[in-house]
Design a protein around this motif. Structure first.
Motif, short mmCIF file in Angstrom:
data_model
loop_
_atom_site.label_atom_id
_atom_site.label_comp_id
_atom_site.label_asym_id
_atom_site.label_seq_id
_atom_site.Cartn_x
_atom_site.Cartn_y
_atom_site.Cartn_z
N LYS A 104 0.83 -1.20 0.00
CA LYS A 104 0.00 0.00 0.00
C LYS A 104 0.87 1.26 0.00
CE LYS A 104 -3.91 -2.37 1.00
NZ LYS A 104 -5.19 -2.30 0.28
N ASP B 100 -9.09 -3.68 -2.94
CA ASP B 100 -9.68 -2.36 -2.70
C ASP B 100 -11.07 -2.38 -3.31
OD1 ASP B 100 -10.39 0.24 -2.33
OD2 ASP B 100 -8.74 1.13 -3.46
N THR C 163 -3.49 1.18 -3.57
CA THR C 163 -3.22 -0.25 -3.40
C THR C 163 -2.44 -0.75 -4.60
OG1 THR C 163 -5.21 -0.63 -2.08
CG2 THR C 163 -4.24 -2.54 -3.16
#
Length: 371
Positions: free
Chosen positions: A248, A335, A330
């Motif tokens: 991330k 997500d 991401t």
């Protein structure tokens, strides 16, 4: 290299997933063998020490690629058996003895060099595994004769014959001819040994998954322990695994460029229309290689293409809308309804999932969670 703790780019490692992957493998195989966790290459990029601590109660030992990786585990309190899977520098054999680290003997010539450095060494604590080259072509003996000569010389020096092993080249492929040839050769060499050691082992993750009938005294569990399919997308997994790593970051800069404006080194990206560009603090120095241009990341559950050449420390993406600084990005993981897997990235790069995670540099901070 110290992790960049003040940068929003982070690898999130789910230790509970790693534990579950070990347990699921045990259930699949019937729990009839010793599991040795392979934590080389910084635990396949997941962090060797934290992974080893997490897996410690579920495994019988650990495998690493070199002596320094073994030293690191010992320095972090790992006391279970550790096997270095390749030959170490002969002059360093006293370190392996002092730390009770088992070494691999790749050849008789290597052992002869080691013997020259055994003065004042407590060889009764020097355990070794003979490596057999059954067709991989890297290191190892190719005949039972050489293996027996190793055993004889090691016996003269008081060393402990602890194991013999090989490594399959095609256990993760559809074709079986090469695998069967290697298995036959290894079994033939083992059957002709002057004596059998405590551990005979040939099974890595792929062999354990798709050839579990060949699992012997040790299963060297690597890629699958981290929730990755050793064959990528070639063969389907035979039991459930959960990927343990997410990657991330955040948007650190957002701007709109006009038609005809360029982005990145070489001005390789030319905007065909007004484009909202976001900057993400990750680059090829982090293992996010330049060939990731043309792939995508996830922002607010939507795919956003990577544009321009990836720099050493940053990359740029085309956004669907203007967003605030700090918006989550991401690179690997879920997500919303969208997901990016390590295998997705491997396919884009034309490589394997092992390489994708192993390339994630120490500059990326690892965050560990349980569940």
């Amino acid at each position: 290299m110290k992790p960049s703790t003040h940068r929003p780019t982070q690898a999130i490692i789910n230790l509970a997933a790693i534990q579950a992957n070990i347990e699921n493998f045990k259930k699949y195989t019937g729990n009839h063998t010793n599991i040795w966790a392979v934590v080389k290459a910084n635990g396949y990029g997941h962090g060797a020490n934290d992974v080893a601590q997490s897996a410690n109660d579920l495994v019988s030992g650990f495998c690493v690629s070199n002596l320094d990786e073994a030293i690191e585990l010992r320095s972090h309190g790992i006391v279970k058996p550790i096997l270095v899977l390749s030959g170490i520098v002969p002059e360093d054999i006293h370190i392996a003895v002092n730390l009770r680290i088992a070494v691999t003997v790749p050849s008789l010539d290597w052992l002869k060099l080691v013997v020259q450095h055994l003065e004042d060494v407590e060889t009764e604590h020097l355990k070794y595994h003979i490596k057999v080259d059954s067709g991989m072509g890297r290191i190892g003996v190719t005949t039972a004769r050489e293996a027996n000569e190793i055993i004889a010389l090691a016996d003269q020096s008081g060393m402990v014959f602890d194991g013999i092993f090989t490594h399959f080249a095609t256990a993760d492929e559809v074709a079986q001819e090469k695998f069967e040839s290697q298995w036959t050769k290894f079994e033939s060499i083992v059957s002709d040994l002057s004596r059998r050691p405590q551990y005979v082992h040939s099974s890595n993750s792929a062999a354990g998954i798709w050839h579990k009938e060949t699992i012997q005294d040790i299963e060297r569990l690597g890629d699958a322990m981290y929730g990755l399919n050793p064959s990528g997308q070639t063969l389907e997994m035979t039991y459930e695994i959960t990927p343990a790593l997410e990657l991330k970051s955040e948007l650190t800069h957002i701007k709109t460029i006009e038609k005809g404006a360029t982005v990145g080194y070489g001005a390789a990206f030319v905007a065909e229309k007004p484009t909202i560009v976001g900057t993400v603090p990750i680059g090829y120095a982090d293992g996010w290689t330049r060939d990731m241009t043309g792939f995508y990341v996830l922002v607010n559950g939507k795919k956003c293409p990577i544009i321009g050449r990836i720099s050493m420390d940053q990359m740029t993406i085309a956004l669907n809308e203007t967003l605030p600084i700090g918006t989550k990005v991401t690179l690997i993981g879920q997500d919303g309804d969208e997901k990016i897997t390590v295998d997705d990235i491997a396919v884009h790069r034309g490589t394997i999932n092992y390489e994708v995670v192993c390339l994630l540099s120490d500059r990326i901070k690892r965050i560990y969670i349980n569940g």
